[in-house]
Enzyme design. Sequence first.
Site, PDB file in Angstrom:
ATOM      1  N   ARG A 238       0.841  -1.193   0.000  1.00 41.15           N
ATOM      2  CA  ARG A 238       0.000   0.000   0.000  1.00 41.15           C
ATOM      3  C   ARG A 238       0.876   1.243   0.000  1.00 41.15           C
ATOM      4  O   ARG A 238       1.892   1.282   0.714  1.00 41.15           O
ATOM      5  CB  ARG A 238      -0.882   0.057   1.251  1.00 41.15           C
ATOM      6  CG  ARG A 238      -2.156  -0.724   1.155  1.00 41.15           C
ATOM      7  CD  ARG A 238      -3.164  -0.137   0.164  1.00 41.15           C
ATOM      8  NE  ARG A 238      -4.352  -0.973   0.098  1.00 41.15           N
ATOM      9  CZ  ARG A 238      -4.507  -2.023  -0.713  1.00 41.15           C
ATOM     10  NH1 ARG A 238      -3.550  -2.341  -1.573  1.00 41.15           N
ATOM     11  NH2 ARG A 238      -5.614  -2.713  -0.698  1.00 41.15           N
TER      12      ARG A 238
ATOM     13  N   GLU B  42      -3.405   7.140  -5.083  1.00 39.91           N
ATOM     14  CA  GLU B  42      -3.714   6.584  -6.417  1.00 39.91           C
ATOM     15  C   GLU B  42      -5.037   7.126  -6.948  1.00 39.91           C
ATOM     16  O   GLU B  42      -5.960   7.321  -6.163  1.00 39.91           O
ATOM     17  CB  GLU B  42      -3.794   5.053  -6.325  1.00 39.91           C
ATOM     18  CG  GLU B  42      -2.456   4.450  -5.999  1.00 39.91           C
ATOM     19  CD  GLU B  42      -2.519   2.936  -5.768  1.00 39.91           C
ATOM     20  OE1 GLU B  42      -3.547   2.326  -6.077  1.00 39.91           O
ATOM     21  OE2 GLU B  42      -1.539   2.384  -5.276  1.00 39.91           O
TER      22      GLU B  42
ATOM     23  N   HIS C 228      -0.380  -0.144 -10.133  1.00 35.97           N
ATOM     24  CA  HIS C 228      -1.081  -1.071  -9.220  1.00 35.97           C
ATOM     25  C   HIS C 228      -1.651  -2.282  -9.981  1.00 35.97           C
ATOM     26  O   HIS C 228      -2.866  -2.493 -10.026  1.00 35.97           O
ATOM     27  CB  HIS C 228      -2.204  -0.339  -8.461  1.00 35.97           C
ATOM     28  CG  HIS C 228      -2.631  -1.053  -7.214  1.00 35.97           C
ATOM     29  ND1 HIS C 228      -3.105  -0.407  -6.098  1.00 35.97           N
ATOM     30  CD2 HIS C 228      -2.672  -2.371  -6.896  1.00 35.97           C
ATOM     31  CE1 HIS C 228      -3.417  -1.289  -5.163  1.00 35.97           C
ATOM     32  NE2 HIS C 228      -3.163  -2.486  -5.618  1.00 35.97           N
TER      33      HIS C 228
HETATM   34  C1  8YV Z   1      -6.327  -4.848  -6.382  1.00 30.30           C
HETATM   35  C2  8YV Z   1      -5.265  -4.862  -4.046  1.00 30.30           C
HETATM   36  O1  8YV Z   1      -5.630  -4.022  -7.241  1.00 30.30           O
HETATM   37  O2  8YV Z   1      -5.861  -6.951  -3.184  1.00 30.30           O
HETATM   38  C3  8YV Z   1      -5.627  -5.784  -2.942  1.00 30.30           C
HETATM   39  O3  8YV Z   1      -5.659  -5.328  -1.779  1.00 30.30           O
HETATM   40  O4  8YV Z   1      -4.908  -3.755  -3.821  1.00 30.30           O
HETATM   41  C4  8YV Z   1      -5.310  -5.376  -5.449  1.00 30.30           C
HETATM   42  O5  8YV Z   1      -5.304  -6.737  -5.557  1.00 30.30           O
HETATM   43  C5  8YV Z   1      -7.497  -4.060  -5.988  1.00 30.30           C
HETATM   44  O6  8YV Z   1      -8.201  -4.623  -4.952  1.00 30.30           O
HETATM   45  C6  8YV Z   1      -8.381  -3.820  -7.221  1.00 30.30           C
HETATM   46  O7  8YV Z   1      -9.214  -4.888  -7.497  1.00 30.30           O
END
Ligand code: 8YV
Length: 312
Positions: free
Chosen positions: A231, A260, A278
Amino acid sequence: MPIPLLLIAPVPEFLREPLTQQYEMLDYHQAADKEAMLREHGARIRAIVGVGGSVAPPAWLDQLPAVEIISVNGVGYDGMPVDYLRGRGIRLSNTPDVLTEDVADTAVALVLMASRGLIRANRLLHANNWNEGASTLTTKATGKRAGIVGLGRIGKAIARRLAAFDMEIAYHGRHAQPEVPYAYHASVVDLAAWADFLIVATPGGAGTKHLINKEVLEALGTKGSLINIARGSIVDEAALIRALRDGVIKGAGLDVFENEPHVPAELLALDNAVLLPHIGSATIETRSAMAQLVLGNLAAHFAGQPLLTPVV
Ligand code: 8YV
């Protein structure tokens, strides 16, 4: 009557379509007038679908008195007020495990891209500049020291991969894990001082905000590169930009950012930073498996069954 569901983030078509077919899906994310949507439908909404970075503050959730479940299309739920949800009896699910390997693969790619200058070499050859690309010497990755911040499922998958690159592995976390074969550093500064690659794989949220700060970056020093697939909030981005610009650290490989999709112009301009939008879990296979968990958790909840992957 289909169940009213609020979609608060972008999702792939293969999730959007079944949500539209199986629920009365209200696309809050794309709504021109979000407040009007909440005024009109807020009292009826029974489910919310968000993504890993979605934030649902208590004051906002107070406007949705009928919500029973939030199904997060991601493993991270750092934007969700877990205690508040417990207090209201709202269920929360995420998508663990199915994305572990892809995110770990992305971390390894960032390690290799950052150390071997692969992005720059690729850019030079696309500009038909063989000589400059071929004559620039970079830094070896195999055999180096990898310091993993957060040895959870993803951290362990990264460690397994980097062990195959003959790397020495150590980690930092809240607690030592006696069963793992890697050295534990109680201090993240000490781990950074030891590591060639400091790899961030810990959950976001208040507990880890700016864990990687100026002091940690100074400890990492000119031998070290910072890799973050977790993150953006965990890294003090302003301090990182200064460290990259002033040569305090060697480089960075980042898949996540503090705000983001905004990436600071200063960071975009830096040649020693490899930047990805991401995409750690963004393969067809994994995003499909994540979508199935989002749908499966919703279906289980509304059928009165146990959730497949519950958080709360
Ligand atoms: C995805 C994420 O980009 O799982 C997570 O926490 O940040 C990522 O796998 C996001 O959830 C978008 O679907």
